[in-house]
Scaffold this motif. Sequence first.
Motif, PDB file in Angstrom:
ATOM      1  N   VAL A 174      -4.321  -2.631 -14.597  1.00 58.34           N
ATOM      2  CA  VAL A 174      -3.235  -2.028 -15.369  1.00 58.34           C
ATOM      3  C   VAL A 174      -2.941  -0.624 -14.834  1.00 58.34           C
ATOM      4  O   VAL A 174      -3.852   0.164 -14.566  1.00 58.34           O
ATOM      5  CB  VAL A 174      -3.613  -1.977 -16.858  1.00 58.34           C
ATOM      6  N   GLY A 175      -1.639  -0.337 -14.694  1.00 60.11           N
ATOM      7  CA  GLY A 175      -1.216   0.969 -14.208  1.00 60.11           C
ATOM      8  C   GLY A 175      -1.032   1.043 -12.713  1.00 60.11           C
ATOM      9  O   GLY A 175      -0.393   1.989 -12.220  1.00 60.11           O
ATOM     10  N   ASP A 176      -1.596   0.096 -11.976  1.00 64.74           N
ATOM     11  CA  ASP A 176      -1.455   0.109 -10.520  1.00 64.74           C
ATOM     12  C   ASP A 176      -0.129  -0.513 -10.096  1.00 64.74           C
ATOM     13  O   ASP A 176       0.650  -1.018 -10.913  1.00 64.74           O
ATOM     14  CB  ASP A 176      -2.604  -0.655  -9.868  1.00 64.74           C
ATOM     15  N   SER A 177       0.126  -0.519  -8.797  1.00 63.98           N
ATOM     16  CA  SER A 177       1.254  -1.221  -8.190  1.00 63.98           C
ATOM     17  C   SER A 177       0.708  -2.276  -7.234  1.00 63.98           C
ATOM     18  O   SER A 177      -0.392  -2.130  -6.698  1.00 63.98           O
ATOM     19  CB  SER A 177       2.155  -0.246  -7.435  1.00 63.98           C
ATOM     20  N   THR A 178       1.477  -3.342  -7.030  1.00 68.25           N
ATOM     21  CA  THR A 178       1.053  -4.411  -6.128  1.00 68.25           C
ATOM     22  C   THR A 178       2.254  -4.954  -5.389  1.00 68.25           C
ATOM     23  O   THR A 178       3.404  -4.752  -5.800  1.00 68.25           O
ATOM     24  CB  THR A 178       0.348  -5.540  -6.902  1.00 68.25           C
ATOM     25  N   VAL A 179       1.992  -5.660  -4.302  1.00 70.15           N
ATOM     26  CA  VAL A 179       3.045  -6.244  -3.474  1.00 70.15           C
ATOM     27  C   VAL A 179       2.733  -7.721  -3.257  1.00 70.15           C
ATOM     28  O   VAL A 179       1.644  -8.065  -2.778  1.00 70.15           O
ATOM     29  CB  VAL A 179       3.163  -5.527  -2.117  1.00 70.15           C
ATOM     30  N   LEU A 180       3.673  -8.592  -3.620  1.00 68.68           N
ATOM     31  CA  LEU A 180       3.566 -10.026  -3.364  1.00 68.68           C
ATOM     32  C   LEU A 180       4.377 -10.345  -2.115  1.00 68.68           C
ATOM     33  O   LEU A 180       5.514  -9.889  -1.973  1.00 68.68           O
ATOM     34  CB  LEU A 180       4.087 -10.827  -4.555  1.00 68.68           C
ATOM     35  N   LYS A 181       3.797 -11.156  -1.229  1.00 67.12           N
ATOM     36  CA  LYS A 181       4.435 -11.420   0.060  1.00 67.12           C
ATOM     37  C   LYS A 181       4.559 -12.912   0.312  1.00 67.12           C
ATOM     38  O   LYS A 181       3.647 -13.684   0.031  1.00 67.12           O
ATOM     39  CB  LYS A 181       3.625 -10.770   1.188  1.00 67.12           C
ATOM     40  N   CYS A 182       5.710 -13.311   0.850  1.00 69.58           N
ATOM     41  CA  CYS A 182       5.940 -14.683   1.319  1.00 69.58           C
ATOM     42  C   CYS A 182       6.553 -14.615   2.716  1.00 69.58           C
ATOM     43  O   CYS A 182       7.308 -13.688   3.024  1.00 69.58           O
ATOM     44  CB  CYS A 182       6.879 -15.447   0.388  1.00 69.58           C
TER      45      CYS A 182
END
Length: 330
Positions: A174-182
């Motif tokens: 919680v509070g972080d950022s993330t990146v989803l990749k395809c």
Amino acid sequence: MRSYTGLRALVAPGCPLLLLCLLAATRPDRAEGDPADSAYTSLPIREEMMAKYSNLSLESYNISVTEEPSVSAEQNITLERPSHLELKCMFTATGDSNSVNVTWKKDDELLEIADGSNITKMGNTLSSQYRFIVFNSKQMGKYSCVFGEKKLRGTFNIKVPKVHGKNKPLITYVGDSTVLKCECPNGFPLNWTWYMSNGTAQVPIDVHANDKYAINGSYANETRLKIKHLLEEDGGSYWCRAAFQLGESEEQIELVVLSFMVPLKPFLAIIAEVILLVAIILLCEVYTQKKKNDPDDGKEFEQIEQLKSDDSNGIENNVPRYRKTDSADQ
């Protein structure tokens, strides 16, 4: 007036047949229809479609079918744009090949064998080819050649390029950022779209309506979805969908958002176990030290028991004793 008079002359007695022929010749042909709505059995497509896609090079794919039912004859074909295909099946019969017939199917539907299919025989080897142009998504699927009464089959799987994403769930906090990749290693999609799960439905992600999301990619065959200021409810299923001229392909990615208490729970459990173990050790030490400080407890107990025994013997000794006299003395 002259044209009107001419029309009246055609309607005059003796000329109705000529008028009907004229109307039939000028009536649009509804049988042609839209090529995109053609049924599978209309393949190979009509001559005008062949002319429209005449600039396409012919791509040929081969399959060898055996009489062993356990041996699978299957080939995957990846297409992202309209293509002119030639599918070939070769079958070697152990008996008379003249009695072996060949049929072509798309999925479970029988295809018409017209000019696009050719059957040749060389000895016991039977060869069949099927030519057609794939120009829309309805023509994607499984094309099979079927030989003889045993239904020996060779299958061509025609599909758009596959999209790849992260197979394992992506775990963040919680509070972080993330990146989803395809990414699509074998093709270049026309566009990418991201969706997120809303129960049983897929909801498109609009980056313009919510600055929480950002979509970008360094190359045309990849896409990245950045999610900022994560909350626990942001966890779930996400889909990236790639659109091609001949269809769409999508991949699912699982996102798990944890609170900070989740990783602390095992640590707190270990601390509790350590505290319990230390308490047990301290109690054992205290009990052992007490035993060392009171070594005469056992002796005092023995002395008390001895005193009680002596007292009992003294009482018995104080009881007067009477001497037994002989009856003769009396």
